[in-house]
Write an enzyme that holds these catalytic residues in place. Structure first.
Site, PDB file in Angstrom:
ATOM      1  N   ASP A  13       1.202  -0.806   0.038  1.00 27.78           N
ATOM      2  CA  ASP A  13       0.274   0.058   0.271  1.00 27.78           C
ATOM      3  C   ASP A  13       0.769   1.277  -0.218  1.00 27.78           C
ATOM      4  O   ASP A  13       0.673   1.968   0.363  1.00 27.78           O
ATOM      5  CB  ASP A  13      -1.295   0.275   0.791  1.00 27.78           C
ATOM      6  CG  ASP A  13      -1.987  -1.211   1.005  1.00 27.78           C
ATOM      7  OD1 ASP A  13      -1.952  -1.176   0.356  1.00 27.78           O
ATOM      8  OD2 ASP A  13      -2.149  -1.942   2.267  1.00 27.78           O
ATOM      9  N   LYS A  16       1.097   2.080  -5.283  1.00 29.64           N
ATOM     10  CA  LYS A  16       2.154   1.802  -6.345  1.00 29.64           C
ATOM     11  C   LYS A  16       1.850   2.161  -7.801  1.00 29.64           C
ATOM     12  O   LYS A  16       1.716   2.197  -8.750  1.00 29.64           O
ATOM     13  CB  LYS A  16       2.727   0.594  -6.053  1.00 29.64           C
ATOM     14  CG  LYS A  16       3.920  -0.408  -5.048  1.00 29.64           C
ATOM     15  CD  LYS A  16       3.648  -2.083  -4.829  1.00 29.64           C
ATOM     16  CE  LYS A  16       2.446  -2.498  -5.006  1.00 29.64           C
ATOM     17  NZ  LYS A  16       2.467  -2.238  -3.194  1.00 29.64           N
ATOM     18  N   GLY A  40      -4.415  -4.236  -4.110  1.00 32.09           N
ATOM     19  CA  GLY A  40      -5.645  -3.057  -4.300  1.00 32.09           C
ATOM     20  C   GLY A  40      -5.204  -2.551  -4.021  1.00 32.09           C
ATOM     21  O   GLY A  40      -4.012  -1.683  -3.603  1.00 32.09           O
ATOM     22  N   HIS A  41      -4.790  -1.792  -5.560  1.00 34.22           N
ATOM     23  CA  HIS A  41      -3.869  -0.303  -6.213  1.00 34.22           C
ATOM     24  C   HIS A  41      -5.318   0.514  -6.459  1.00 34.22           C
ATOM     25  O   HIS A  41      -5.771   0.271  -7.772  1.00 34.22           O
ATOM     26  CB  HIS A  41      -2.902  -1.098  -7.491  1.00 34.22           C
ATOM     27  CG  HIS A  41      -2.343  -2.076  -6.882  1.00 34.22           C
ATOM     28  ND1 HIS A  41      -1.585  -2.383  -8.277  1.00 34.22           N
ATOM     29  CD2 HIS A  41      -1.410  -2.300  -5.917  1.00 34.22           C
ATOM     30  CE1 HIS A  41      -0.647  -3.708  -7.367  1.00 34.22           C
ATOM     31  NE2 HIS A  41      -0.984  -3.993  -5.796  1.00 34.22           N
ATOM     32  N   GLN A 223       1.960  -5.801  -3.861  1.00 33.37           N
ATOM     33  CA  GLN A 223       1.645  -6.468  -1.958  1.00 33.37           C
ATOM     34  C   GLN A 223       3.686  -5.340  -1.257  1.00 33.37           C
ATOM     35  O   GLN A 223       3.920  -4.652  -2.423  1.00 33.37           O
ATOM     36  CB  GLN A 223       3.000  -7.352  -1.067  1.00 33.37           C
ATOM     37  CG  GLN A 223       1.489  -8.252  -1.069  1.00 33.37           C
ATOM     38  CD  GLN A 223       0.920  -8.692  -2.610  1.00 33.37           C
ATOM     39  OE1 GLN A 223       1.156  -9.460  -3.704  1.00 33.37           O
ATOM     40  NE2 GLN A 223      -0.537  -8.390  -3.220  1.00 33.37           N
TER      41      GLN A 223
HETATM   42  P1  GDP Z   1      -0.963   0.231  -3.831  1.00 30.66           P
HETATM   43  O1  GDP Z   1      -1.408  -0.951  -2.944  1.00 30.66           O
HETATM   44  O2  GDP Z   1       0.848   0.618  -3.597  1.00 30.66           O
HETATM   45  O3  GDP Z   1      -0.939   0.349  -4.541  1.00 30.66           O
HETATM   46  O4  GDP Z   1      -1.632   0.945  -2.901  1.00 30.66           O
HETATM   47  P2  GDP Z   1      -3.335   1.950  -2.159  1.00 30.66           P
HETATM   48  O5  GDP Z   1      -3.752   2.142  -3.388  1.00 30.66           O
HETATM   49  O6  GDP Z   1      -3.163   0.327  -1.839  1.00 30.66           O
HETATM   50  O7  GDP Z   1      -2.580   2.771  -1.345  1.00 30.66           O
HETATM   51  C1  GDP Z   1      -2.159   3.916  -1.132  1.00 30.66           C
HETATM   52  C2  GDP Z   1      -3.330   4.882  -1.117  1.00 30.66           C
HETATM   53  O8  GDP Z   1      -2.702   6.295  -0.617  1.00 30.66           O
HETATM   54  C3  GDP Z   1      -4.267   5.093  -2.006  1.00 30.66           C
HETATM   55  O9  GDP Z   1      -5.371   5.749  -1.448  1.00 30.66           O
HETATM   56  C4  GDP Z   1      -3.378   6.337  -2.998  1.00 30.66           C
HETATM   57  O10 GDP Z   1      -4.546   6.954  -3.634  1.00 30.66           O
HETATM   58  C5  GDP Z   1      -2.885   7.120  -1.991  1.00 30.66           C
HETATM   59  N1  GDP Z   1      -2.492   8.155  -2.462  1.00 30.66           N
HETATM   60  C6  GDP Z   1      -1.216   7.523  -3.063  1.00 30.66           C
HETATM   61  N2  GDP Z   1       0.208   8.615  -3.212  1.00 30.66           N
HETATM   62  C7  GDP Z   1      -0.130   9.282  -2.226  1.00 30.66           C
HETATM   63  C8  GDP Z   1       0.064  10.992  -2.367  1.00 30.66           C
HETATM   64  O11 GDP Z   1       1.290  11.426  -2.288  1.00 30.66           O
HETATM   65  N3  GDP Z   1      -0.380  11.734  -1.610  1.00 30.66           N
HETATM   66  C9  GDP Z   1      -2.042  11.137  -0.493  1.00 30.66           C
HETATM   67  N4  GDP Z   1      -2.598  12.090   0.380  1.00 30.66           N
HETATM   68  N5  GDP Z   1      -2.511  10.331  -1.056  1.00 30.66           N
HETATM   69  C10 GDP Z   1      -1.799   9.136  -1.739  1.00 30.66           C
HETATM   70  P1  IMO Z   2      -0.945  -4.130  -2.087  1.00 30.40           P
HETATM   71  O1  IMO Z   2      -0.535  -4.352  -3.301  1.00 30.40           O
HETATM   72  C1  IMO Z   2      -0.919  -4.580   2.267  1.00 30.40           C
HETATM   73  C2  IMO Z   2      -0.862  -8.296   3.657  1.00 30.40           C
HETATM   74  C3  IMO Z   2      -2.234  -9.263   4.647  1.00 30.40           C
HETATM   75  C4  IMO Z   2      -1.603  -9.763   5.482  1.00 30.40           C
HETATM   76  C5  IMO Z   2      -0.246 -10.381   4.096  1.00 30.40           C
HETATM   77  C6  IMO Z   2      -0.791 -12.058   3.733  1.00 30.40           C
HETATM   78  O2  IMO Z   2      -2.834  -3.269  -2.464  1.00 30.40           O
HETATM   79  O3  IMO Z   2       0.372  -3.254  -2.234  1.00 30.40           O
HETATM   80  P2  IMO Z   2      -2.279 -12.820   2.194  1.00 30.40           P
HETATM   81  O4  IMO Z   2      -4.180 -12.293   1.804  1.00 30.40           O
HETATM   82  O5  IMO Z   2      -1.630 -12.098   1.092  1.00 30.40           O
HETATM   83  O6  IMO Z   2      -2.109 -14.305   2.088  1.00 30.40           O
HETATM   84  O7  IMO Z   2      -2.102 -11.717   3.028  1.00 30.40           O
HETATM   85  O8  IMO Z   2      -0.085  -9.678   3.489  1.00 30.40           O
HETATM   86  N1  IMO Z   2      -1.231  -7.893   2.531  1.00 30.40           N
HETATM   87  C7  IMO Z   2      -0.820  -7.100   1.835  1.00 30.40           C
HETATM   88  N2  IMO Z   2      -0.785  -5.982   2.749  1.00 30.40           N
HETATM   89  N3  IMO Z   2      -1.068  -4.081   0.638  1.00 30.40           N
HETATM   90  C8  IMO Z   2      -1.165  -5.986   0.072  1.00 30.40           C
HETATM   91  O9  IMO Z   2      -0.889  -5.764  -1.036  1.00 30.40           O
HETATM   92  C9  IMO Z   2      -1.030  -6.214   0.555  1.00 30.40           C
HETATM   93  N4  IMO Z   2      -1.102  -7.915   0.320  1.00 30.40           N
HETATM   94  C10 IMO Z   2      -1.662  -8.857   1.316  1.00 30.40           C
HETATM   95  O10 IMO Z   2      -3.018  -7.357   4.963  1.00 30.40           O
HETATM   96  O11 IMO Z   2      -0.851  -9.364   6.467  1.00 30.40           O
HETATM   97 MG    MG Z   3      -3.175  -1.316  -1.927  1.00 33.27          MG
END
Ligand code: GDP
Ligand code: IMO
Ligand code: MG
Length: 427
Positions: A13, A16, A40-41, A223
């Site tokens: 999270d 990416k 979840g991206h 991840q």
């Molecule tokens: P990922 O799994 O690495 O793609 O990240 P996620 O989407 O799960 O979580 C990142 C969250 O931070 C999302 O809600 C993005 O929209 C948000 N985000 C990404 N870059 C920034 C930033 O520079 N500032 C803020 N405030 N939010 C951001």
């Molecule tokens: P993105 O791509 C954050 C965590 C789960 C748990 C562990 C194992 O959005 O960054 P799993 O279901 O993979 O067997 O769970 O890994 N986890 C993540 N945490 N971002 C993710 O993906 C994750 N995918 C798995 O919360 O701790």
């Molecule tokens: Mg994510």
């Protein structure tokens, strides 16, 4: 043109999706190399927010090929749901390709993921319960079902029968779950298979062709490094290798095809699920990060644990993946803190100070952070587009991180929106 890997530097999270989306504007092909719909991206484009789980974060650009590589695990029904939802929003999916070798998450994987977590009780991992671990288990055990099996019902049923022989015993006798039937599963998969058939391809060949043609190729990790099954905080990890090296195996290209590795880190740290997290703070500072950063999981909606940036872990991530650059996201969330903290080292229970991650988990569990405090800034930076417009304290914070990790920070996130970013060099 060699490929670029985008890899999470923390516990997932990191943002990416946003970074891939930004780089995808100038790319011809974006490929996911591991993980499944545990990811979840999020991409925020204007008024629209997209939450992608399996489809690569290049899909918003028409004409970009989007590959789901052989190293991923794919819940076919979830993929169809995601494809349909994107199509309903007017996104063209004709550039999507699914590796014929990608393993499929079956209903029994999901049931077993949940049951295993229940059984572990207070020792549970906190998985996303999407069946990721059990699917990778079957892949290694050579009893998995692959995307190509969708194209031949006879083979599919036979493989399901073989897998279910043992799975049904485990589900019924160990977990008290209902047995599953191969024909029933195959019947449910029939319309899904029909929907996915046109996407299934030899994706290693497709990526190779793009590279040979001199096209821009992005390899998108899911991840993060600290969730890597080999190098993360085992057993509190996912079941695949998010690190950059895994992109080669997960796509089917050689390491010589990769020239650039962009690590993505938040300006602070978050973690979802269980496991050690040395810089975690559950006081007012942590609450502020949670609220200002809106730190709730994209996939499961769970509240993310929050803490300060951890340079020991970040240096470790840079080493494991060979970062050539770092993207530092969510710097805007740190605006308004009187002082910002940087974890420079760990102190063990015995009082030793470590600048490298300890190799033994018991030592790691007992580590507390050694902080350096820097001045905060109380300026809204969400409209900043250039490094020189950042307050001095924010620039100092970024520079301190870059110096410690010995990797240039080439991108700084200043908000959720696509264009809320500072490109410190043209990338
Ligand atoms: P990922 O799994 O690495 O793609 O990240 P996620 O989407 O799960 O979580 C990142 C969250 O931070 C999302 O809600 C993005 O929209 C948000 N985000 C990404 N870059 C920034 C930033 O520079 N500032 C803020 N405030 N939010 C951001
Ligand atoms: P993105 O791509 C954050 C965590 C789960 C748990 C562990 C194992 O959005 O960054 P799993 O279901 O993979 O067997 O769970 O890994 N986890 C993540 N945490 N971002 C993710 O993906 C994750 N995918 C798995 O919360 O701790
Ligand atoms: Mg994510």
């Amino acid at each position: 043109m060699p490929a670029t890997v985008i890899v999470g530097a923390q516990w997932g999270d990191e943002g990416k999706g946003k970074v891939v989306d930004l780089l995808a504007e100038k790319s011809d092909l974006v490929a996911r190399y591991q993980g499944g719909n545990n990811a979840g991206h999020t991409i925020v484009a204007g008024d629209e927010t997209y939450k992608l789980h399996l489809v690569p974060s290049g899909i918003l650009y028409p004409g970009t090929l989007c590959v789901i590589g052989s190293g991923t695990v794919v819940d076919p029904a979830a993929l169809v749901t995601e494809i349909d939802a994107l199509e309903r929003r007017g996104i063209a999916l004709d550039g999507l390709r699914l590796s014929s070798n990608a393993h499929l998450i079956m209903p029994y994987h999901i049931a077993l993921d949940g049951a295993s977590e229940m059984r572990l009780g207070r020792f549970s991992i906190g998985t996303t319960r999407r069946g990721i671990g059990p699917c990778y288990q079957d892949k290694a055990a050579r009893t998995g079902i692959r995307a190509q099996d969708l194209l031949d019902r006879k083979i599919l049923v036979r493989k399901l029968e073989i897998a279910l022989e043992l799975k049904n015993e485990i589900m019924e006798r160990i977990y008290g779950l209902p047995r599953m039937d191969a024909i029933e599963i195959a019947d449910t998969l029939a319309p899904v298979a029909a929907r996915l058939e046109s996407f299934i391809a030899d994706t290693s060949l497709i990526v190779d062709q793009a590279l040979r043609a001199g096209q821009n190729v992005l390899l998108e990790g899911a991840q993060g490094t600290m969730l890597d099954v080999d190098h993360g905080t085992y057993p509190f990890v996912t079941s695949s290798n998010p690190i950059a090296g895994a992109a080669c195996a997960g796509i089917g290209i050689g390491p010589t095809r990769i020239s650039r590795v962009v690590g993505v880190s938040k300006a602070y740290t978050t973690r979802v699920g269980e496991g050690p997290f040395p810089t975690e703070v559950d006081d007012a500072d942590g609450m502020r990060m949670l609220e200002r950063g809106n730190e709730f999981g994209t996939t499961t909606g769970r509240q993310r644990r929050c803490g300060w940036i951890d340079l020991v872990a970040l240096r470790y991530a840079a080493r494991l993946s060979g970062f050539t650059e770092l993207a530092l996201t969510k710097l805007d969330v740190l605006s308004g803190f009187e002082r910002v903290r940087i974890c420079e080292a760990y102190r063990t229970r015995e009082g030793d100070v470590l600048t490298d991650l300890p190799y033994h988990q018991s030592v790691f569990h007992g580590c507390t952070p050694v902080y350096r405090d820097l001045d905060g800034w109380d300026v809204d930076i969400t409209e900043c587009r250039e490094l020189r417009n950042l307050p001095d304290a924010a620039r100092n914070y970024v520079q301190t991180i870059s110096d410690a990790v010995e990797v240039p920070i080439t991108l700084i996130g200043t908000g959720q929106g696509r264009h809320q970013v500072i490109d410190t060099v043209e990338i």
